[in-house]
Design an enzyme around this catalytic site. Structure first.
Site, mmCIF file in Angstrom:
data_model
loop_
_atom_site.group_PDB
_atom_site.id
_atom_site.type_symbol
_atom_site.label_atom_id
_atom_site.label_comp_id
_atom_site.label_asym_id
_atom_site.label_seq_id
_atom_site.Cartn_x
_atom_site.Cartn_y
_atom_site.Cartn_z
ATOM 1 N N ASP A 26 0.869 -1.169 0.000
ATOM 2 C CA ASP A 26 0.000 0.000 0.000
ATOM 3 C C ASP A 26 0.912 1.227 0.000
ATOM 4 O OD1 ASP A 26 -2.118 1.757 0.035
ATOM 5 O OD2 ASP A 26 -3.223 0.703 1.611
HETATM 6 C C1 BGC Z 1 -5.168 3.040 -0.131
HETATM 7 C C2 BGC Z 1 -5.164 2.031 -1.255
HETATM 8 C C3 BGC Z 1 -4.965 2.723 -2.572
HETATM 9 C C4 BGC Z 1 -3.674 3.522 -2.514
HETATM 10 C C5 BGC Z 1 -3.347 4.221 -3.799
HETATM 11 C C6 BGC Z 1 -3.999 3.999 -0.197
HETATM 12 O O1 BGC Z 1 -4.204 5.077 0.647
HETATM 13 O O2 BGC Z 1 -5.170 2.375 1.107
HETATM 14 O O3 BGC Z 1 -6.364 1.310 -1.252
HETATM 15 O O4 BGC Z 1 -4.947 1.791 -3.612
HETATM 16 O O5 BGC Z 1 -3.799 4.495 -1.498
HETATM 17 O O6 BGC Z 1 -4.136 5.312 -4.008
#
Ligand code: BGC
Length: 729
Positions: free
Chosen positions: A273
């Site tokens: 993540d």
């Molecule tokens: C989220 C993810 C997301 C990523 C990219 C993170 O804050 O938890 O689900 O894919 O950001 O935007």
């Protein structure tokens, strides 16, 4: 001028292709993705391998500019032109293609209804169709990785991201997310299932240590991932922000190496993540790619990883494996053979129809006093109150926020500090419930009161035959609901309105379960979730009976938070940046399973939802053996056509009382029509996980099952003998 005959030109082209393939043997489509990835990876330099295992965000934020070459969205991994490796252009998420911070000015996308709405359909076809919409739009916009497929179980009704996920049951959520991922990947792009694992709350998500025992984890959240991965082969898995049993999930060797890549034989790549990597050695712990790297303290998988490999501190073979995993998924998805390029045509109207059908089927009718709904088209005056119903339907905030083509109709900023502050706004999309109601009831006088003043709303309610009062709960990434009330005094508003007019219908647009202190006095209650591109029309469809509601709750609505093992939200009140434990003492008894164990009565149970017709179940037959096969008849005993979602629960396993959903169907029936439904349980749903022996164990004996309309409305009961067996983990 030299003229070639057609035959000669074909021969020349074939020769050229042959020559290119001799130079780039990985372009031979007859080879498997594994073989192709191995051939290509062998040709790569250390720098090229390193280049593939980390990358930046591709949106301008915190003074960082969008990387050169990136289209702009969530993330970017530069390609390797020398070898024909395309860049990874990554966009969020499950509910549509996002445009964070407007990085692509003016570029909207079709918003699907929320994940809980989709889960409420109990309909895998709708999940596939919605995924296909997202995949098609992603592809047309130039994205070849869609960060879609959120499947964390709803362990806490306050979780700010429940709306992105698919409810509290591993079988329901696992099957739906698999269908969604299949729909996305059928468009020739990679989908990323997430967040692996136990990202069960948003409060201090970087410091929350999810504690669970191994067997319970395998039987719940991990089972949802396992089922989905088996059924859809997502190219990538995204590990989460939180820790699991003391290890950060992106640096958790047990989760990533032992379970995912070991026991399950997962062949794709693990991406982090955004901002979830804390050290270089995460690569040996199973992480393959550092994403959104500017959010981490260091670009660990850049220079530090290169130096560590050069010094032999990190085996070069591990870096090769990580590289091959990424390439393998790229080959498997078709990224080399049918490269994605931006600028494709998008049928927004057609896609909105798909979103519309799913949103309407996701609406759950919770209460309907004496057939108040569907509304008689003859109602002379209808008062619509509150919820920005004049502007559109609500959507959830954070990385999954989709902005419609043409922009949002109304944006109500909530503000706030920190990283997520920029994302905290309520978006209303232009699919106005008020306009849709007016369209459905052209002869009625439809008034609108914005609900800011209770006395004004009450006066409007008193002056009308029928009232539609909205109750909105905005939820977003990075924070959890404080409690289960509707914010901004809406419970008080609704209480006053339902007291003023007995024909008041409450339409909820919520991110998850809410309490309903006004329930007794409400004439009808409709849970419409976040309805997406055509959410307003979907609400009107159900209110006026163009669609017979068939949504069923994919998450228990509790009577109070005291019915959960963690009444106080873990981490709330804990000083910032302090690690704390979230003890998942309910184990695999998430949601309705725990209610069955404690005997607590929820406000509305899992699986519950009313219809404008009635259904009856009969002729139960249960066969045992290696698993249980359950068949029964479903009949439409009412006066209108409708869809039912019959549910099959395991209620006892070899003498052990429990409750587990082991199957569900979705059938459309005309009045008087009946259909036989037959379902065989995945044996893991009958089993318990033996952590020491690392296997599933089905104890031999009598198994009890029940067929019903919800977790607490079990109409048919039966049983059969199941043979003892063990299954691989
Ligand atoms: C989220 C993810 C997301 C990523 C990219 C993170 O804050 O938890 O689900 O894919 O950001 O935007």
């Amino acid at each position: 001028m030299i003229r070639m005959t057609t035959a000669a030109s074909i021969a020349a082209l074939t020769l050229a292709a042959g020559a290119a393939q001799a130079q780039q043997p990985w372009m031979n489509t007859k080879l498997s993705p594994d073989e192709r990835a191995a051939l290509l990876e062998k040709e790569m330099t250390l720098d090229e391998r390193i280049g593939l295992v980390h990358g930046p965000m591709s949106m301008p934020i915190f003074g960082i500019k969008k990387p050169d070459g990136a289209i702009g969205s969530a993330g970017y991994i530069p390609g390797i032109p020398r070898l024909g490796v395309p860049a990874l252009e990554e966009s969020d998420a499950s509910l549509g293609v996002t445009n964070p911070l407007g990085v692509r000015p003016g570029d909207g996308a079709t918003a699907l209804a929320s994940g809980l709405s989709l889960a409420a359909t109990f309909n895998t076809k709708l999940a596939y169709d919605g995924g296909a919409v997202v995949g098609r739009e992603a592809r047309a916009k130039g994205f070849n990785v869609q960060l879609a497929g959120g499947v964390n179980l709803a362990r806490d009704p306050r979780n700010g991201r429940n709306f992105e996920y698919l409810g509290e049951d591993p079988w329901l959520a696992g099957n739906l997310v698999a269908a969604q991922i299949n729909g996305i990947q059928a468009q020739g792009i990679v989908s990323t299932i997430k967040h692996f694992s136990l990202n069960g709350q948003e409060t201090s998500r970087h410091f929350a240590n999810s504690i669970i025992d191994e067997a319970a984890h395998r039987e719940s959240d991990l089972l949802a991932f396992q089922i989905a991965i088996e059924k859809s082969q997502p190219g990538s898995v995204m590990c989460a922000y939180n820790l699991v049993n003391g290890d950060y999930s992106c640096g958790a060797p047990h989760l990533l190496n032992d379970v995912l890549k070991g026991d399950w034989g997962y062949k794709g790549w693990v991406m982090s993540d955004w901002g979830a990597v804390h050290a270089t050695d995460y690569i040996v712990k199973g992480l393959d790619q550092q994403s959104g790297e500017q959010l981490d303290a260091k670009i660990w998988f850049g220079e530090p990883l290169k130096a560590a490999v050069e010094k032999g501190e990190i085996p070069a073979a591990r870096l090769s494996d990580a590289t091959r995993r990424i390439l393998r998924s790229m080959f498997a998805a078709g990224l080399f053979d049918k490269p994605v390029t931006p600028g494709g045509a998008i049928d927004y109207d057609g896609n909105a129809q798909v979103a519309h059908a799913a949103a309407a089927e996701g609406i759950v009718l919770l209460k309907n006093r004496e057939g108040l709904l569907p509304l008689a088209k003859s109602a002379k005056t209808i008062a619509v109150i509150g919820g920005h119903a004049d502007a559109g339907v609500l959507s959830g905030g954070g990385s999954s926020q989709v902005v419609p083509p043409g922009g949002a109709k109304r944006v109500v900023p909530l503000g706030g500090e920190g990283m997520m502050g920029a994302f905290r706004s309520q978006y209303f999309n232009g699919s106005s419930p008020l306009a849709a109601i007016r369209k459905a009831a052209p002869d009625a006088k439809v008034t609108f009161d914005d609900g800011r003043y209770v006395a004004s709303a009450v006066a409007a309610a008193k002056a009308a035959d029928v009232v539609v009062v909205m109750g909105n709960q905005w939820m977003g990434e990075g924070e959890d609901a404080f409690d289960l009330s509707l914010p901004n005094g809406q419970d008080e508003l609704i209480a006053a309105v339902v007291a003023a007019n007995p024909n008041a219908i409450v339409v909820l647009q919520t991110g998850g379960p809410v309490s309903m202190p006004w329930l007794d006095q409400a004439g009808a209650v409709v849970e419409a979730w976040y309805g997406g591109a055509k959410g307003g029309e979907a609400i009107a469809d159900v209110l006026f009976g163009a669609v017979n509601p068939s949504g069923r709750l994919p998450v228990t609505f509790p009577a109070s938070l005291s019915q959960y093992p963690r009444e106080a939200l873990p981490g709330r009140g804990v000083p910032e940046k302090t690690r704390f434990d979230v003890n998942y003492t309910e184990g695999s008894d998430v949601g309705y399973r725990r209610f069955a164990a404690t005997g607590d009565k929820p406000l509305f149970p899992f699986g519950y939802g009313l219809s404008y017709t009635s259904f009856a179940y009969s002729n139960l037959k249960v066969e045992g053996g290696q698993s249980v096969t359950v068949s029964f008849d479903v009949a439409n005993t009412g006066k209108v056509e409708g869809k039912d979602a019959p549910q099959v629960y395991l209620t006892g396993a070899a003498g052990k009382p429990l409750q587990r959903l082991i199957g569900f169907g979705k059938v459309s029936l005309k009045p008087g029509e009946s259909r036989r439904v037959t379902l065989t349980a995945d044996p893991r749903l009958l089993a318990s996980f033996d952590a020491t022996g690392r296997r599933w164990v089905v104890t031999g004996g009598d198994y009890q099952v029940a067929v019903g309309a919800s977790a607490t409305d079990l109409a048919l009961k039966g049983g059969a003998k199941v043979k003892a067996r063990t299954l691989k983990p």
